[in-house]
Each structure stands twice: as C-alpha cells, then as structure tokens.
Design a protein around this motif. Structure first.
Motif, short mmCIF file in Angstrom:
data_model
loop_
_atom_site.label_atom_id
_atom_site.label_comp_id
_atom_site.label_asym_id
_atom_site.label_seq_id
_atom_site.Cartn_x
_atom_site.Cartn_y
_atom_site.Cartn_z
N LEU A 186 34.52 56.23 -6.54
CA LEU A 186 34.82 55.83 -5.17
C LEU A 186 36.33 55.82 -4.91
CD1 LEU A 186 32.27 52.88 -4.85
CD2 LEU A 186 32.10 55.15 -3.82
N ASP A 187 37.09 55.37 -5.90
CA ASP A 187 38.54 55.34 -5.73
C ASP A 187 39.10 56.76 -5.59
OD1 ASP A 187 41.12 53.71 -5.92
OD2 ASP A 187 41.40 55.17 -7.54
N LYS A 188 38.56 57.67 -6.38
CA LYS A 188 39.00 59.07 -6.27
C LYS A 188 38.71 59.63 -4.88
CE LYS A 188 38.46 63.61 -8.40
NZ LYS A 188 37.77 64.42 -9.45
N LYS A 189 37.53 59.29 -4.36
CA LYS A 189 37.18 59.77 -3.01
C LYS A 189 38.13 59.18 -1.96
CE LYS A 189 34.45 61.78 0.01
NZ LYS A 189 35.12 61.34 1.26
N ARG A 190 38.45 57.91 -2.08
CA ARG A 190 39.38 57.30 -1.12
C ARG A 190 40.77 57.90 -1.24
NH1 ARG A 190 36.45 52.34 -2.20
NH2 ARG A 190 37.91 51.85 -3.89
N ARG A 191 41.20 58.20 -2.46
CA ARG A 191 42.52 58.80 -2.64
C ARG A 191 42.58 60.21 -2.02
NH1 ARG A 191 45.92 56.22 -6.28
NH2 ARG A 191 44.97 54.45 -7.38
N GLU A 192 41.49 60.94 -2.19
CA GLU A 192 41.45 62.27 -1.57
C GLU A 192 41.52 62.17 -0.06
OE1 GLU A 192 37.92 64.02 -3.07
OE2 GLU A 192 38.77 64.52 -5.04
N ASP A 193 40.79 61.22 0.50
CA ASP A 193 40.85 61.03 1.95
C ASP A 193 42.24 60.60 2.38
OD1 ASP A 193 38.19 61.69 2.03
OD2 ASP A 193 37.48 59.61 2.09
N ARG A 194 42.86 59.72 1.60
CA ARG A 194 44.22 59.29 1.94
C ARG A 194 45.19 60.47 1.87
NH1 ARG A 194 47.58 55.76 -2.24
NH2 ARG A 194 47.35 57.80 -3.25
N TYR A 195 45.03 61.30 0.85
CA TYR A 195 45.92 62.46 0.72
C TYR A 195 45.77 63.40 1.92
CZ TYR A 195 47.84 66.83 -1.04
OH TYR A 195 48.57 67.99 -1.18
N ASN A 196 44.57 63.62 2.35
CA ASN A 196 44.35 64.51 3.51
C ASN A 196 45.00 63.93 4.77
OD1 ASN A 196 42.90 66.33 1.94
ND2 ASN A 196 40.95 65.27 2.32
N LEU A 197 44.87 62.61 4.95
CA LEU A 197 45.50 61.99 6.11
C LEU A 197 47.02 62.10 6.04
CD1 LEU A 197 43.30 58.77 6.47
CD2 LEU A 197 43.30 60.76 7.99
N ASN A 198 47.57 61.81 4.86
CA ASN A 198 49.02 61.89 4.72
C ASN A 198 49.52 63.34 4.86
OD1 ASN A 198 49.32 59.14 4.34
ND2 ASN A 198 49.11 59.28 2.10
N GLN A 199 48.72 64.30 4.39
CA GLN A 199 49.12 65.70 4.52
C GLN A 199 49.19 66.11 5.98
OE1 GLN A 199 50.10 67.34 1.85
NE2 GLN A 199 50.69 69.11 3.11
N GLN A 200 48.28 65.61 6.76
CA GLN A 200 48.33 65.90 8.19
C GLN A 200 49.60 65.33 8.82
OE1 GLN A 200 44.73 64.44 9.96
NE2 GLN A 200 43.40 65.89 8.86
N GLU A 201 49.99 64.11 8.39
CA GLU A 201 51.21 63.50 8.92
C GLU A 201 52.44 64.30 8.49
OE1 GLU A 201 51.36 61.11 11.07
OE2 GLU A 201 49.21 60.68 11.06
#
Length: 336
Positions: free
Chosen positions: A288-303
């Motif tokens: 679950l933590d890996k999934k959240r980190r991937e989602d966070r990375y995608n959001l930060n990449q968009q920024e």
C-alpha cells in the motif's frame, strides 16, 4: 562338771558371751564363791536366738532401705536429666515459633502487597475497558484505502456470531488476523536506510560503528537516545550496492511516531541528508505504501511539468500540499 562357752558376734551389735551351766554348778559356785555375779548376768539360748533373728531382720530392713534410697537417687538423677532435655526442647520450640511468626508476618505483608497490586490491575482493566468502549463508539464510516482495514471491519461486525463462511472468507479472515499480529509486533520498530557500512572486520566493531552512527543521528535531530532498545543491521543483499538497512527497536508504543516526526530534520543536515527513517511495515503495508508513493510521484511530476513549486506528501490515506525549498536531496515540507 563340764562348762561350754558359746561366743557369737551378730551384725550391728556388741559381742556377748553366753555360758551354759547346770543346776549343780550354779549351787557349787554359789557356795564356793560368794562374790560371783548374780544369775541375771546369764542369757538363755532361746533369748539369744530371738535377739539374733531380730538383728538380722533389722539388718535386712536397713539394707533394703539403702537399696531403695540408691534407686530413688538414680531415678531423681534421670528425672533431672529428662527435665533438662525437656527445657532444651522447649527452647527449640519457642525459637521455631518465633521464626514461624516472622514468616507469617512476612507472608501477610506480601499478601497485602499482592492485594493492592490486584486492585490496581482491576482499576487499569476497567480503564482499558472504558477506553475500548469509547473507541468502539467512535464513527467508523470513514473511507479506508486498504483491503486490510476493510477486512478488519468485516471481522469486527461478525465477531461473536456464528456464521457459515466459505473457504475463501476463512482464508481472508486468517490473513487479517495474521496481518494484525504482525503489525502489533512491528509497531515499535523503525528501519534506517542509507547508513554507511562499517570498515571494521569484526562483527563487534561493525555493531559498535552502527550504534555510534545511529546515536549521533538521533542527537542531531534532538531525539532521545534512551528510547532505543536494540539496533541490528540486516544481512546485505549481494546483488545491491546499497548498504543494508538497520532495524531499530524502541521501548514505548508512542516512541515511533516521535522518531518519525523528528526524522524529517535529517534532510536538512549535510551529514545525514541521504539517511531515511521509515516505519517497520508488514508486506501488505509496504504494498500500500508503494502504491501511495507512486501516486504521490505522479502528482509531483505533474507539478514539476507545470513549473510549480507545489508538492504533495502522504498524510494518512491521502495527500497534503507543501511548498518546495532548497534542501539536501529532498523537498522540505512546508504546509500551505
């Protein structure tokens, strides 16, 4: 005329001379010797035998009394010895009684202490039950992101009820129970990544270097070193060039959250900017933590693509925003 002299010496009596004479001799003496002693000086044989018998009886009585006195003296001596023995036994009994009284007093004190501890435990149990009831009364309709949390709620709903479950349901419930136990075992642990390997050749030297590095890092972020219970480095992975992580066991249940909060300061320090402290998670938590980190990375990449200084960080089951400042290898979290 013949004269027979009989001499006998009885015990405890003076010697007596007895002379037996006939009548003619008595008359001859009387006539020939006027100065002769009177007839009363002579004792008859019958009287002498009687006296002798009495003396023998008296002697027997005296001997018997002497024997009786001797026996009584021996008995008195034995009685005195027995009395002395009884007195010694009585002293021993009194000493044992004192020891028993002391033991009884100590046991009573221990019993009082145990009763007091029992009362304290009862009070603690009542407090825990009240807290548990309050916790159960809290709303549970908030959305949970993990299947483990959802399954835990399902278990809580059917707890204490007899229901027919399929093998798949039983397997899921067993997995949930195992997951909860594993989380309970790891809740006081943190894992430190990025700690350089020691150059020492002995295990003792390597452990000492790891301990020294961890303690210096804790002091750098103003974390209490006394919260550390044990430090152990995992076995290195031969296929990886990264140093093996270090497992830290803490004493208290709430110590981990304090350490994780203070660990954010490591990125501001040049010496420890490549060191990260994470919670010790189960396999399900890591997924679950890996999934959240991937989602966070995608959001930060968009920024980043939008040239924005806004970033996201994980907060519970969701994300929160922060602004970026110059740091060492990572973004500094500043809540907007």
């Amino acid at each position: 005329m013949s004269e027979n002299n009989i001499q006998n010496t009885p015990l405890h009596a003076m010697s007596v001379t007895v002379t037996q004479t006939n009548e003619s001799s008595k008359r001859s003496r009387s006539s020939t010797s006027p100065d002769s002693p009177p007839e009363s000086r002579f004792v008859s044989v019958l009287d002498f035998s009687t006296w002798k018998t009495k003396l023998l009886l008296l002697e027997s009585v005296v001997n018997l009394k002497d024997t009786t006195i001797t026996d009584l003296s021996m008995k008195v001596t034995q009685l005195m010895k027995r009395v002395e023995q009884l007195e010694n036994e009585l002293k021993d009994v009194n000493e044992k009684t004192k020891l028993l009284d002391s033991d009884v007093h100590q046991q009573k004190q221990q019993q009082d202490i145990l009763l007091e501890q029992q009362n304290n435990l009862k009070q603690q149990q009542e407090t825990i039950q009240q807290q548990q009831q309050q916790f159960q009364q809290q709303p549970t309709d908030q959305g949970l992101a993990s299947w483990v949390s959802v399954a835990s709620r399902a278990v809580a709903r059917v707890e204490g009820k007899k229901v027919n479950r399929t093998p798949q349901q039983i397997e899921v419930l067993n997995s949930v129970v195992s997951e909860q136990r594993e989380r309970e075992r790891r809740k006081r642990n943190v894992i430190v990544f990025g700690v350089p390997m020691s150059s020492k050749t002995t295990p003792e030297g390597q452990d000492a270097d790891d301990k020294g590095f961890i303690e210096r890092a804790f002091r750098a972020i103003k974390a209490d070193v006394k919260k550390i219970k044990n430090i152990r480095r995992f076995k290195a992975n031969p296929s990886s060039n990264r140093p093996a992580p270090i497992l830290i066991q803490l004493y208290g249940d709430g110590d981990r959250s304090v350490i994780l909060k203070a660990a954010k300061e490591l990125r501001k320090l040049t010496e420890y900017c490549e060191v990260y402290i994470n919670p010790d998670m189960t396999e399900a938590e890591r997924i679950l933590d890996k999934k959240r980190r991937e989602d966070r990375y995608n959001l930060n990449q968009q920024e980043r693509n939008n040239s924005s200084n806004t970033r996201y960080f994980i907060s519970g089951d969701g994300f929160r925003k922060f602004t970026v400042e110059a740091g060492c290898g990572a973004d500094t979290q500043m809540q907007q």
